[in-house]
Design a protein around this motif. Structure first.
Motif, PDB file in Angstrom:
ATOM      1  N   ARG A   7       0.830  -1.208   0.000  1.00 32.19           N
ATOM      2  CA  ARG A   7       0.000   0.000   0.000  1.00 32.19           C
ATOM      3  C   ARG A   7       0.866   1.260   0.000  1.00 32.19           C
ATOM      4  NH1 ARG A   7      -4.123  -0.674   4.839  1.00 32.19           N
ATOM      5  NH2 ARG A   7      -4.663   1.454   4.149  1.00 32.19           N
ATOM      6  N   ILE A   8       1.947   1.224   0.765  1.00 32.26           N
ATOM      7  CA  ILE A   8       2.863   2.364   0.803  1.00 32.26           C
ATOM      8  C   ILE A   8       3.505   2.573  -0.560  1.00 32.26           C
ATOM      9  CG2 ILE A   8       5.042   3.211   1.766  1.00 32.26           C
ATOM     10  CD1 ILE A   8       4.274   1.817   4.394  1.00 32.26           C
ATOM     11  N   LEU A   9       3.943   1.481  -1.191  1.00 38.86           N
ATOM     12  CA  LEU A   9       4.590   1.590  -2.501  1.00 38.86           C
ATOM     13  C   LEU A   9       3.619   2.109  -3.552  1.00 38.86           C
ATOM     14  CD1 LEU A   9       6.695  -1.714  -2.521  1.00 38.86           C
ATOM     15  CD2 LEU A   9       7.502   0.631  -2.140  1.00 38.86           C
ATOM     16  N   ARG A  10       2.366   1.655  -3.503  1.00 36.13           N
ATOM     17  CA  ARG A  10       1.376   2.151  -4.456  1.00 36.13           C
ATOM     18  C   ARG A  10       1.116   3.637  -4.239  1.00 36.13           C
ATOM     19  NH1 ARG A  10      -1.176  -2.866  -3.517  1.00 36.13           N
ATOM     20  NH2 ARG A  10      -2.576  -1.912  -1.974  1.00 36.13           N
ATOM     21  N   ALA A  11       1.084   4.061  -2.988  1.00 36.57           N
ATOM     22  CA  ALA A  11       0.873   5.487  -2.686  1.00 36.57           C
ATOM     23  C   ALA A  11       2.035   6.332  -3.200  1.00 36.57           C
ATOM     24  CB  ALA A  11       0.695   5.675  -1.186  1.00 36.57           C
ATOM     25  N   LEU A  12       3.259   5.811  -3.048  1.00 30.83           N
ATOM     26  CA  LEU A  12       4.426   6.534  -3.548  1.00 30.83           C
ATOM     27  C   LEU A  12       4.398   6.632  -5.071  1.00 30.83           C
ATOM     28  CD1 LEU A  12       7.226   5.071  -1.247  1.00 30.83           C
ATOM     29  CD2 LEU A  12       6.431   7.444  -1.297  1.00 30.83           C
ATOM     30  N   GLU A  13       4.021   5.540  -5.735  1.00 27.83           N
ATOM     31  CA  GLU A  13       3.938   5.555  -7.193  1.00 27.83           C
ATOM     32  C   GLU A  13       2.910   6.584  -7.668  1.00 27.83           C
ATOM     33  OE1 GLU A  13       3.112   1.624  -8.504  1.00 27.83           O
ATOM     34  OE2 GLU A  13       5.081   0.839  -7.954  1.00 27.83           O
ATOM     35  N   GLN A  14       1.766   6.628  -6.983  1.00 23.37           N
ATOM     36  CA  GLN A  14       0.730   7.590  -7.358  1.00 23.37           C
ATOM     37  C   GLN A  14       1.207   9.021  -7.122  1.00 23.37           C
ATOM     38  OE1 GLN A  14      -2.972   7.029  -5.316  1.00 23.37           O
ATOM     39  NE2 GLN A  14      -4.054   8.573  -6.526  1.00 23.37           N
ATOM     40  N   PHE A  15       1.900   9.237  -6.008  1.00 25.74           N
ATOM     41  CA  PHE A  15       2.411  10.570  -5.706  1.00 25.74           C
ATOM     42  C   PHE A  15       3.378  11.035  -6.794  1.00 25.74           C
ATOM     43  CE2 PHE A  15       5.738  13.262  -3.916  1.00 25.74           C
ATOM     44  CZ  PHE A  15       4.985  14.297  -3.372  1.00 25.74           C
ATOM     45  N   HIS A  16       4.299  10.162  -7.179  1.00 27.71           N
ATOM     46  CA  HIS A  16       5.309  10.554  -8.160  1.00 27.71           C
ATOM     47  C   HIS A  16       4.725  10.645  -9.569  1.00 27.71           C
ATOM     48  CE1 HIS A  16       8.569  10.738  -5.367  1.00 27.71           C
ATOM     49  NE2 HIS A  16       8.340   9.514  -4.949  1.00 27.71           N
ATOM     50  N   ALA A 153      16.858   7.479   0.257  1.00 31.11           N
ATOM     51  CA  ALA A 153      16.422   8.222  -0.935  1.00 31.11           C
ATOM     52  C   ALA A 153      14.907   8.409  -0.988  1.00 31.11           C
ATOM     53  CB  ALA A 153      16.897   7.510  -2.191  1.00 31.11           C
ATOM     54  N   ILE A 154      14.139   7.511  -0.370  1.00 31.07           N
ATOM     55  CA  ILE A 154      12.677   7.581  -0.503  1.00 31.07           C
ATOM     56  C   ILE A 154      12.109   8.881   0.055  1.00 31.07           C
ATOM     57  CG2 ILE A 154      10.499   6.520   0.227  1.00 31.07           C
ATOM     58  CD1 ILE A 154      11.906   3.790  -0.096  1.00 31.07           C
ATOM     59  N   PRO A 155      12.359   9.236   1.328  1.00 33.60           N
ATOM     60  CA  PRO A 155      11.825  10.518   1.805  1.00 33.60           C
ATOM     61  C   PRO A 155      12.444  11.718   1.095  1.00 33.60           C
ATOM     62  CG  PRO A 155      13.270   9.531   3.460  1.00 33.60           C
ATOM     63  CD  PRO A 155      13.035   8.487   2.408  1.00 33.60           C
ATOM     64  N   SER A 156      13.728  11.613   0.720  1.00 36.13           N
ATOM     65  CA  SER A 156      14.366  12.704  -0.017  1.00 36.13           C
ATOM     66  C   SER A 156      13.709  12.888  -1.379  1.00 36.13           C
ATOM     67  CB  SER A 156      15.855  12.417  -0.205  1.00 36.13           C
ATOM     68  OG  SER A 156      16.512  12.251   1.032  1.00 36.13           O
ATOM     69  N   ASN A 157      13.338  11.776  -1.993  1.00 31.10           N
ATOM     70  CA  ASN A 157      12.691  11.817  -3.291  1.00 31.10           C
ATOM     71  C   ASN A 157      11.324  12.503  -3.205  1.00 31.10           C
ATOM     72  OD1 ASN A 157      12.636  11.135  -6.068  1.00 31.10           O
ATOM     73  ND2 ASN A 157      11.317   9.395  -5.637  1.00 31.10           N
ATOM     74  N   VAL A 158      10.577  12.178  -2.177  1.00 22.52           N
ATOM     75  CA  VAL A 158       9.266  12.804  -1.975  1.00 22.52           C
ATOM     76  C   VAL A 158       9.433  14.310  -1.756  1.00 22.52           C
ATOM     77  CG1 VAL A 158       7.284  12.937  -0.418  1.00 22.52           C
ATOM     78  CG2 VAL A 158       8.184  10.700  -1.105  1.00 22.52           C
ATOM     79  N   ALA A 159      10.399  14.680  -0.924  1.00 21.44           N
ATOM     80  CA  ALA A 159      10.616  16.098  -0.638  1.00 21.44           C
ATOM     81  C   ALA A 159      11.019  16.854  -1.896  1.00 21.44           C
ATOM     82  CB  ALA A 159      11.694  16.246   0.438  1.00 21.44           C
TER      83      ALA A 159
END
Length: 218
Positions: A7-16, A153-159
């Motif tokens: 679920r977290i990975l899907r949310a990240l994919e949608q965000f990006h 890298a994940i939180p840095s990528n979101v930021a």
């Protein structure tokens, strides 16, 4: 936990997908810092939409970009002002590149599309004495340190996505429309083969699923 992670990975994919940003362009200024202030000629392998080639042209007498994808080469030509000393060719980077020699060769997120050792050998042949090769590459995570860097890298990528898009939904940059493929080589394998082909080369893992390679030809 097993159901939470997907679920977290899907949310990240949608965000990006709604807040895209170009991880490769993030390293363009870093590339320039590895190069002389002025040089005669440059080759950009896997030139895509031409963003890096146009930056190199601010320092070079002539820049040649080569990419295997005809559509993205056509777009690069459209985006490049006629007076700029930049040309773009559709072709195989190993077999259809003008031989040079070049003072600078750059290759961003492309070498994993090619036979790695063969590509380094060809770059070495095309590079002029005293020239500089800079590669920004992708690697397949394998070691504990690889996965640790990926986790950071994940939180840095979101930021970065939020900052670069100013919190708004945005279309994908033209540079991100070229065909892609995942990396298959581990960083350890990349280091071993690079040091065999290019003695004295400097390699380092970076954020955002990238590594850098810099080599100076004597």
């Amino acid at each position: 936990m097993t159901t939470l992670l997907p679920r977290i990975l899907r949310a990240l994919e949608q965000f990006h997908a709604t807040h895209p940003w170009d991880h490769n362009a993030h390293y363009h200024q870093w590339i320039l810092r590895q190069l002389p202030r002025r040089f005669n000629s440059a080759l950009d392998v896997g030139s895509g939409s031409g963003d890096l080639a146009r930056l190199l042209a601010s320092r070079a007498g002539v820049v040649h970009g080569v990419d295997a994808d005809a559509d993205i080469v056509a777009r690069a030509r459209e985006l490049t002002a006629p007076p700029a000393p930049v040309t773009f060719t559709v072709g195989d980077a190993l077999n259809e590149t003008p031989p040079g020699p070049y003072d600078v060769i750059t290759c961003v997120a492309t070498i994993h599309h090619l036979p790695f050792s063969d590509a380094l050998t060809r770059f070495r042949q095309h590079l002029a004495p005293g020239g500089t090769l800079v590669v920004i590459g992708l690697y397949r995570p394998q070691s504990r340190s690889d996965y640790l860097i990926d986790a950071v890298a994940i939180p840095s990528n979101v930021a970065m996505a939020w900052i670069k898009n100013k919190g708004r939904k945005s279309p994908r940059p033209t540079s991100m429309t070229a065909p892609t493929r995942p990396a298959t080589m581990s960083f350890a394998d990349i280091v071993r083969e690079a040091r065999h082909e290019l003695p004295g080369t400097r390699l380092r893992r970076r954020l955002f699923w990238r590594y850098t390679l810099v080599w100076h030809k004597r």
